[in-house]
Design a protein around this motif. Structure first.
Motif, PDB file in Angstrom:
ATOM      1  N   ALA A 202       1.896  -9.629 -64.385  1.00  0.00           N
ATOM      2  CA  ALA A 202       1.272 -10.550 -65.340  1.00  0.00           C
ATOM      3  C   ALA A 202       2.276 -11.641 -65.689  1.00  0.00           C
ATOM      4  O   ALA A 202       3.486 -11.490 -65.483  1.00  0.00           O
ATOM      5  CB  ALA A 202       0.838  -9.815 -66.612  1.00  0.00           C
ATOM      6  N   PHE A 203       1.747 -12.760 -66.217  1.00  0.00           N
ATOM      7  CA  PHE A 203       2.627 -13.771 -66.782  1.00  0.00           C
ATOM      8  C   PHE A 203       1.872 -14.539 -67.861  1.00  0.00           C
ATOM      9  O   PHE A 203       0.632 -14.612 -67.858  1.00  0.00           O
ATOM     10  CB  PHE A 203       3.183 -14.728 -65.712  1.00  0.00           C
ATOM     11  N   VAL A 204       2.637 -15.106 -68.785  1.00  0.00           N
ATOM     12  CA  VAL A 204       2.071 -15.909 -69.863  1.00  0.00           C
ATOM     13  C   VAL A 204       2.959 -17.130 -70.063  1.00  0.00           C
ATOM     14  O   VAL A 204       4.108 -17.165 -69.610  1.00  0.00           O
ATOM     15  CB  VAL A 204       1.990 -15.124 -71.199  1.00  0.00           C
ATOM     16  N   GLN A 205       2.407 -18.114 -70.736  1.00  0.00           N
ATOM     17  CA  GLN A 205       3.217 -19.281 -71.083  1.00  0.00           C
ATOM     18  C   GLN A 205       4.273 -18.868 -72.110  1.00  0.00           C
ATOM     19  O   GLN A 205       4.012 -18.053 -73.006  1.00  0.00           O
ATOM     20  CB  GLN A 205       2.322 -20.379 -71.648  1.00  0.00           C
ATOM     21  N   ALA A 206       5.486 -19.410 -71.944  1.00  0.00           N
ATOM     22  CA  ALA A 206       6.580 -19.041 -72.835  1.00  0.00           C
ATOM     23  C   ALA A 206       6.329 -19.555 -74.251  1.00  0.00           C
ATOM     24  O   ALA A 206       5.573 -20.506 -74.464  1.00  0.00           O
ATOM     25  CB  ALA A 206       7.894 -19.591 -72.297  1.00  0.00           C
TER      26      ALA A 206
END
Length: 225
Positions: A202-206
Motif C-alpha cells: 500500500a501507499f499514501v500521500q505523505a
C-alpha cells in the motif's frame, strides 16, 4: 697423614702347568673371536659392494644434472569473467517490469490523496500509514532524474529495501511544479510503477511535514521466511 701410594700389582704367577694350558686356551678363543669379527665385517662390505654394482648395472650409464634446468613458463590464471550479459539482463528486467502505460485508475482509492492498497489489504492499513504509525526506515529522492533513470532507481530501491526486511519507506517524486504545464508527470508515473511492484502492499500521500503531495509513504510486504 698422607696416604702411601699403592704399588702396581704384579701379574699372577702361573703356579702350574694347568694354569698355562688355561691361559693358552683363552688366548686361542680371543683370536678366534677376532677372526670371526673381521670375517663378518669383510662379508658385509662385499655384500654392500655387490648391491651397489647391481644398482649401477640396473640403471645403466648416468650423467650429472645440469646446474640450470630449462623451465616452462606457465600462463597466469585468467581473471574471472565479468557477467556483462547478466548485468544487462537485470537492467532489462528492471526496465521492462515497470510500464509507463499501466492503467492505475481502477486500483487507486478515490480519495483526496489517491492512496493505494493491494486487494486483501484493509483500509485500516492506509489509515495507519496516513497517521504516521509506521516508522519510515528508508527514503528515495527522485528529484532531477529523467523518467527512465527514476524508474530504474525506484525498482532497485524497492527491491533492495524489501530484501533487507524494510517495511516502510518514503519516495519523494516532487509536485511537478517545474514540469511543462506544471503537470505532475513523475508523480503519476511513480504511482504506476509502485503498483506494479509485488513488494508494495500500500501507499499514501505523505503528511505535509513529510513532503505532502510531493511524496508517498509506501508499505512493503514482509520477507517470506
Amino acid at each position: 697423614m698422607p696416604s702411601t701410594p699403592r704399588r702396581p700389582s704384579k701379574p699372577t704367577a702361573l703356579k702350574s702347568l694347568g694354569d698355562l694350558k688355561n691361559l693358552a686356551s683363552e688366548l686361542a678363543e680371543q683370536r678366534e673371536r677376532e677372526a670371526a669379527r673381521r670375517a663378518a665385517e669383510a662379508a658385509l662390505a662385499l655384500k654392500r659392494q655387490a648391491e651397489q654394482n647391481l644398482f649401477a648395472r640396473a640403471i645403466g650409464a648416468t650423467q650429472p644434472l645440469r646446474k640450470r634446468q630449462q623451465t616452462v613458463a606457465l600462463a597466469p590464471e585468467p581473471p574471472a569473467p565479468i557477467p556483462f550479459q547478466h548485468q544487462l539482463d537485470e537492467q532489462r528486467v528492471l526496465i521492462e517490469s515497470l510500464s509507463d502505460e499501466f492503467d492505475v485508475g481502477t486500483l487507486l482509492d478515490a480519495d483526496d490523496a489517491m492512496s493505494f492498497r493491494r486487494p486483501g489489504i484493509g483500509t485500516d492499513v492506509t489509515r495507519k500509514l496516513r497517521a504516521g504509525e509506521w516508522s519510515i526506515q528508508r527514503e528515495l529522492d527522485l528529484h532531477g532524474l529523467r523518467s527512465d533513470e527514476a524508474r530504474e532507481a525506484l525498482a532497485r530501491f524497492i527491491r533492495t529495501a524489501h530484501k533487507h526486511g524494510i517495511r516502510c519507506v518514503r519516495v519523494v517524486h516532487g509536485k511537478g511544479l517545474g514540469s511543462p504545464g506544471k503537470q505532475p508527470v513523475l508523480k503519476t508515473k511513480t504511482q504506476r510503477w509502485l503498483i506494479q511492484k509485488n513488494e508494495v502492499l500500500a501507499f499514501v500521500q505523505a503528511k505535509p511535514a513529510e513532503g505532502g503531495a510531493g511524496a508517498l509513504v509506501v508499505l512493503l510486504a514482509p520477507v517470506a521466511r
